[in-house]
Design a protein around this motif. Sequence first.
Motif, PDB file in Angstrom:
ATOM      1  N   ASN A  18      55.046  18.115  32.213  1.00  0.00           N
ATOM      2  CA  ASN A  18      53.697  18.684  32.232  1.00  0.00           C
ATOM      3  C   ASN A  18      53.629  20.022  31.505  1.00  0.00           C
ATOM      4  OD1 ASN A  18      52.571  16.547  33.660  1.00  0.00           O
ATOM      5  ND2 ASN A  18      53.041  17.434  35.650  1.00  0.00           N
ATOM      6  N   ILE A  19      54.664  20.865  31.657  1.00  0.00           N
ATOM      7  CA  ILE A  19      54.610  22.169  30.980  1.00  0.00           C
ATOM      8  C   ILE A  19      54.730  21.981  29.467  1.00  0.00           C
ATOM      9  CG2 ILE A  19      57.088  22.741  31.087  1.00  0.00           C
ATOM     10  CD1 ILE A  19      54.245  25.216  31.769  1.00  0.00           C
ATOM     11  N   ILE A  20      55.561  21.051  29.034  1.00  0.00           N
ATOM     12  CA  ILE A  20      55.691  20.782  27.595  1.00  0.00           C
ATOM     13  C   ILE A  20      54.370  20.275  27.033  1.00  0.00           C
ATOM     14  CG2 ILE A  20      56.765  19.226  25.922  1.00  0.00           C
ATOM     15  CD1 ILE A  20      59.343  19.426  27.652  1.00  0.00           C
ATOM     16  N   LYS A  21      53.759  19.312  27.716  1.00  0.00           N
ATOM     17  CA  LYS A  21      52.482  18.767  27.245  1.00  0.00           C
ATOM     18  C   LYS A  21      51.391  19.829  27.229  1.00  0.00           C
ATOM     19  CE  LYS A  21      53.577  14.080  28.804  1.00  0.00           C
ATOM     20  NZ  LYS A  21      53.296  13.025  29.804  1.00  0.00           N
ATOM     21  N   ASP A  94      57.769  26.247  35.669  1.00  0.00           N
ATOM     22  CA  ASP A  94      57.102  25.826  36.905  1.00  0.00           C
ATOM     23  C   ASP A  94      55.611  26.142  36.979  1.00  0.00           C
ATOM     24  OD1 ASP A  94      57.133  28.552  37.183  1.00  0.00           O
ATOM     25  OD2 ASP A  94      58.486  28.587  38.918  1.00  0.00           O
ATOM     26  N   PHE A  95      55.009  26.547  35.856  1.00  0.00           N
ATOM     27  CA  PHE A  95      53.591  26.901  35.771  1.00  0.00           C
ATOM     28  C   PHE A  95      53.244  28.205  36.481  1.00  0.00           C
ATOM     29  CE2 PHE A  95      53.203  22.497  34.477  1.00  0.00           C
ATOM     30  CZ  PHE A  95      52.234  22.550  33.493  1.00  0.00           C
ATOM     31  N   SER A  96      54.243  28.990  36.864  1.00  0.00           N
ATOM     32  CA  SER A  96      53.939  30.339  37.343  1.00  0.00           C
ATOM     33  C   SER A  96      53.403  31.186  36.185  1.00  0.00           C
ATOM     34  CB  SER A  96      55.169  30.989  37.971  1.00  0.00           C
ATOM     35  OG  SER A  96      56.252  31.012  37.062  1.00  0.00           O
ATOM     36  N   HIS A  97      53.796  30.826  34.978  1.00  0.00           N
ATOM     37  CA  HIS A  97      53.239  31.421  33.757  1.00  0.00           C
ATOM     38  C   HIS A  97      52.294  30.398  33.130  1.00  0.00           C
ATOM     39  CE1 HIS A  97      57.420  33.456  33.662  1.00  0.00           C
ATOM     40  NE2 HIS A  97      56.571  34.174  34.375  1.00  0.00           N
ATOM     41  N   ARG A  98      51.079  30.798  32.883  1.00  0.00           N
ATOM     42  CA  ARG A  98      50.074  29.878  32.355  1.00  0.00           C
ATOM     43  C   ARG A  98      50.213  29.724  30.843  1.00  0.00           C
ATOM     44  NH1 ARG A  98      44.605  31.835  35.675  1.00  0.00           N
ATOM     45  NH2 ARG A  98      45.448  31.418  37.768  1.00  0.00           N
ATOM     46  N   PRO A  99      50.357  28.496  30.364  1.00  0.00           N
ATOM     47  CA  PRO A  99      50.468  28.299  28.911  1.00  0.00           C
ATOM     48  C   PRO A  99      49.309  28.904  28.128  1.00  0.00           C
ATOM     49  CG  PRO A  99      51.114  26.303  30.064  1.00  0.00           C
ATOM     50  CD  PRO A  99      50.564  27.238  31.110  1.00  0.00           C
ATOM     51  N   THR A 100      48.133  28.959  28.714  1.00  0.00           N
ATOM     52  CA  THR A 100      46.975  29.520  28.008  1.00  0.00           C
ATOM     53  C   THR A 100      47.134  31.011  27.725  1.00  0.00           C
ATOM     54  OG1 THR A 100      45.888  29.745  30.163  1.00  0.00           O
ATOM     55  CG2 THR A 100      45.308  27.821  28.836  1.00  0.00           C
ATOM     56  N   ASP A 101      48.078  31.677  28.406  1.00  0.00           N
ATOM     57  CA  ASP A 101      48.312  33.100  28.158  1.00  0.00           C
ATOM     58  C   ASP A 101      49.278  33.346  26.995  1.00  0.00           C
ATOM     59  OD1 ASP A 101      46.618  34.175  30.111  1.00  0.00           O
ATOM     60  OD2 ASP A 101      48.128  33.954  31.683  1.00  0.00           O
TER      61      ASP A 101
END
Length: 258
Positions: A18-21, A94-101
């Motif tokens: 999910n984080i890669i996608k 683990d999505f603690s960091h948001r890819p949008t940032d």
Amino acid sequence: MEKIVIIPTYNEKENIANIIKAIFSLQQDYHVLIIDDGSPDGTADIVKDLIEIYRGQLFLEERSGKQGLGTAYIHGFKWSISRGYNFIFEMDADFSHRPTDLERLFNACKYDGADVAIGSRYVQGGKIENWPWDRMFYSKGGALYTQLITWMPIKDPTAGFVCYKKEVLQNINFKQIKFVGYAFQIEMKFAAWKLKFKIKEVPITFTDRKDGASKMSKGIIKEGVLGVLKIQFRSVFKDYRRRVRNSSEVAIANNFKV
């Protein structure tokens, strides 16, 4: 080949796909490098399947056993620089960091004059969601403790969401980065600061992981507490800046062979 995101993994099968996608869905020309330390849950196998979909954009480096966060990132730094990337990111799986940032950190380095951009929880506009009080206490207390001991003007010195310009990493002698856990993030920022690079903190919202297990432990916290003292001791009583800087093109070339 301008931007690459390095993600170290150990047992992240619930999150890794999910984080890669999510990163590739930004459509901002990011490449992703996964450094997997022999995850027994099959994390690396999931990445290998995705490489067939994202060929030329997604890469995997496998290592045998848990060797520590710091050595994983240093391996990734060397790999990325040897292949010509100009902006190199650290990010959790683990999505603690948001890819949008990611773009906000990139813009700080590309357009706003920063050499290092930190996704910060503790500057104005930054915040933490869904953390228990004890984690909040250790994190914020650790940040204040680090500022007090090292005198670094950084409000979130333990942050793990960072964008480095290539030149910063080329100038750091990784043999002088001694810590592999909690203190690694502090030591990298300390080295960049001592070498007079411009550091900017960008406010982010940090969200506690929903899936998988946290890697935080008493040993990591202890390394952080003692590590800060050791970092400052070495910088005060020894010629830290000279030792932590790569002093020649030869040293740089040797340092970045993978």
